[in-house]
Design a protein around this motif. Sequence first.
Motif, PDB file in Angstrom:
ATOM      1  N   UNK A  13       0.815  -1.086   0.064  1.00 57.97           N
ATOM      2  CA  UNK A  13       0.040  -0.044   0.056  1.00 57.97           C
ATOM      3  C   UNK A  13       0.916   1.142  -0.026  1.00 57.97           C
ATOM      4  N   UNK A  14       0.878   1.807  -1.043  1.00 57.79           N
ATOM      5  CA  UNK A  14       1.677   3.309  -1.212  1.00 57.79           C
ATOM      6  C   UNK A  14       1.697   4.290  -0.193  1.00 57.79           C
ATOM      7  N   UNK A  15       0.252   4.367   0.265  1.00 59.95           N
ATOM      8  CA  UNK A  15      -0.045   5.267   1.443  1.00 59.95           C
ATOM      9  C   UNK A  15       0.382   5.017   2.752  1.00 59.95           C
ATOM     10  N   UNK A  16       0.465   3.925   3.129  1.00 55.39           N
ATOM     11  CA  UNK A  16       0.879   3.329   4.588  1.00 55.39           C
ATOM     12  C   UNK A  16       2.237   2.593   4.371  1.00 55.39           C
ATOM     13  N   UNK A  17       2.751   2.112   3.322  1.00 50.11           N
ATOM     14  CA  UNK A  17       3.914   1.447   3.209  1.00 50.11           C
ATOM     15  C   UNK A  17       3.832  -0.112   3.771  1.00 50.11           C
ATOM     16  N   UNK A  38       7.378  -6.939  -2.839  1.00 48.54           N
ATOM     17  CA  UNK A  38       8.704  -7.054  -2.039  1.00 48.54           C
ATOM     18  C   UNK A  38       8.984  -5.974  -1.061  1.00 48.54           C
ATOM     19  N   UNK A  39       8.501  -4.762  -1.525  1.00 49.94           N
ATOM     20  CA  UNK A  39       8.977  -3.600  -0.734  1.00 49.94           C
ATOM     21  C   UNK A  39       8.691  -3.761   0.711  1.00 49.94           C
ATOM     22  N   UNK A  40       7.458  -4.130   1.160  1.00 49.44           N
ATOM     23  CA  UNK A  40       7.069  -4.275   2.444  1.00 49.44           C
ATOM     24  C   UNK A  40       7.057  -5.515   2.726  1.00 49.44           C
ATOM     25  N   UNK A  41       6.973  -6.720   2.188  1.00 48.87           N
ATOM     26  CA  UNK A  41       7.231  -7.976   2.566  1.00 48.87           C
ATOM     27  C   UNK A  41       8.229  -8.820   1.597  1.00 48.87           C
ATOM     28  N   UNK A  86       3.462   9.772  -1.125  1.00 53.19           N
ATOM     29  CA  UNK A  86       3.388   8.319  -0.600  1.00 53.19           C
ATOM     30  C   UNK A  86       4.385   8.229   0.333  1.00 53.19           C
ATOM     31  N   UNK A  87       4.259   8.736   1.790  1.00 51.61           N
ATOM     32  CA  UNK A  87       5.062   8.693   2.775  1.00 51.61           C
ATOM     33  C   UNK A  87       5.382   7.428   3.129  1.00 51.61           C
ATOM     34  N   UNK A  88       4.375   6.686   3.285  1.00 43.44           N
ATOM     35  CA  UNK A  88       4.495   5.213   3.740  1.00 43.44           C
ATOM     36  C   UNK A  88       5.181   4.416   2.872  1.00 43.44           C
ATOM     37  N   UNK A  89       5.105   4.398   1.475  1.00 42.73           N
ATOM     38  CA  UNK A  89       6.156   3.902   0.614  1.00 42.73           C
ATOM     39  C   UNK A  89       7.766   4.381   0.534  1.00 42.73           C
ATOM     40  N   UNK A  90       7.769   5.677   0.869  1.00 48.22           N
ATOM     41  CA  UNK A  90       9.109   6.228   1.042  1.00 48.22           C
ATOM     42  C   UNK A  90       9.755   5.454   2.182  1.00 48.22           C
ATOM     43  N   UNK A  91       9.184   5.403   3.516  1.00 43.40           N
ATOM     44  CA  UNK A  91       9.625   4.926   4.800  1.00 43.40           C
ATOM     45  C   UNK A  91       9.882   3.346   4.502  1.00 43.40           C
ATOM     46  N   UNK A  92       8.824   2.599   3.765  1.00 41.29           N
ATOM     47  CA  UNK A  92       9.129   1.407   3.612  1.00 41.29           C
ATOM     48  C   UNK A  92      10.450   0.899   2.583  1.00 41.29           C
ATOM     49  N   UNK A  93      10.435   2.009   1.526  1.00 43.37           N
ATOM     50  CA  UNK A  93      11.763   1.959   0.844  1.00 43.37           C
ATOM     51  C   UNK A  93      13.112   1.914   1.345  1.00 43.37           C
ATOM     52  N   UNK A  94      12.989   3.190   2.567  1.00 42.99           N
ATOM     53  CA  UNK A  94      14.400   3.484   2.980  1.00 42.99           C
ATOM     54  C   UNK A  94      14.684   2.336   4.191  1.00 42.99           C
ATOM     55  N   UNK A  95      13.539   1.578   4.801  1.00 45.23           N
ATOM     56  CA  UNK A  95      13.825   0.326   5.599  1.00 45.23           C
ATOM     57  C   UNK A  95      13.999  -0.983   4.780  1.00 45.23           C
ATOM     58  N   UNK A  96      13.791  -0.826   3.587  1.00 46.04           N
ATOM     59  CA  UNK A  96      13.791  -2.204   2.909  1.00 46.04           C
ATOM     60  C   UNK A  96      15.138  -2.936   3.276  1.00 46.04           C
ATOM     61  N   UNK A  97      16.100  -2.536   3.234  1.00 44.20           N
ATOM     62  CA  UNK A  97      17.595  -3.170   3.292  1.00 44.20           C
ATOM     63  C   UNK A  97      17.504  -4.014   4.503  1.00 44.20           C
ATOM     64  N   UNK A  98      17.135  -3.085   5.615  1.00 42.23           N
ATOM     65  CA  UNK A  98      17.160  -3.425   6.883  1.00 42.23           C
ATOM     66  C   UNK A  98      16.128  -4.702   7.205  1.00 42.23           C
TER      67      UNK A  98
END
Length: 289
Positions: A116-120, A162-165, A208-220
């Motif tokens: 979900x792009x809005x929540x990430x 794959x971004x969020x899970x 899409x702030x949720x998506x941005x956060x999910x992308x930034x935390x994806x590697x971790x």
Amino acid sequence: MFDDGLVLEGGGMRGVYTAGVLEYFMEKDRYFSYVIGVSAGACNAASYISRQPGRNKAVMIDYVRHPDYISFRNLVQKRELFGMDLIFDQIPNKLVPFDFQAFHAAKERFVIGTTDCLTGQPVYFEKNESPQDVLTIVRASSSVPFMAPPVTYKGYQLMDGGVSDPIPLRKALADGVEKPVIILTKHKGYRKKPMRFSRPARYFYKEFLGLIHALEMHWQQYNELLTEIEKLEGEGRVFIIRPSADTKVGNAERNPEKLEQLYNQGYADAQQSYHAMEKWLEATAVKTH
């Protein structure tokens, strides 16, 4: 509860490895009662569930040199590196027909992960809930940031699952899968590095702030998942099939020879692991019943 389940990672064109694994499973008539996939994993799973040997290879390798499959022209004209209309409309409906009837009739439970792009946060869709929308849902799951636009579906703006899970094992376990077999698309010991495109993400996806956060935390998140999965593997609680060697195939690989090599590696690794996998499934079944 499900006695066995198949968990499929994404990885763009590296998903051709999974295609090779599933090709061997189809030859052995080995179908799991529960299947979950994200991105390329979901794409491969659809043809596996519809019981169409050779289809994943045809779609991912035979068409890779098509001018609309992967091109910077697509990126400039449509803001998508992959030709999403070609891949999710022309190919399944005309060029390499997808067997919708067999897919709908299949008894396996099939779950597709999206973001979900809005929540990430991950949003999951099930085959039996909307079988007629499978192409739209798989397209959403495969819409990789910077490579494809979001997909609007049921009030959501959706992108790459794959971004969020990235490896949806936890969802499989929550759904009651007792014996998960996980297909990974990177060799053992692989770990992701921190995101290099944080600033472009904040520009392109500012709504899409949720998506941005999910992308930034994806590697971790991805690395933590791998550590958890490897621990479970060591404890004998999951079975993993992964590339036995690093073939240096990228997410947007266009070299058919490299893709064929990775596909063959997936087939060979599945063949080599098959007996051990079946023994593990049988032994685990004995323990849990």
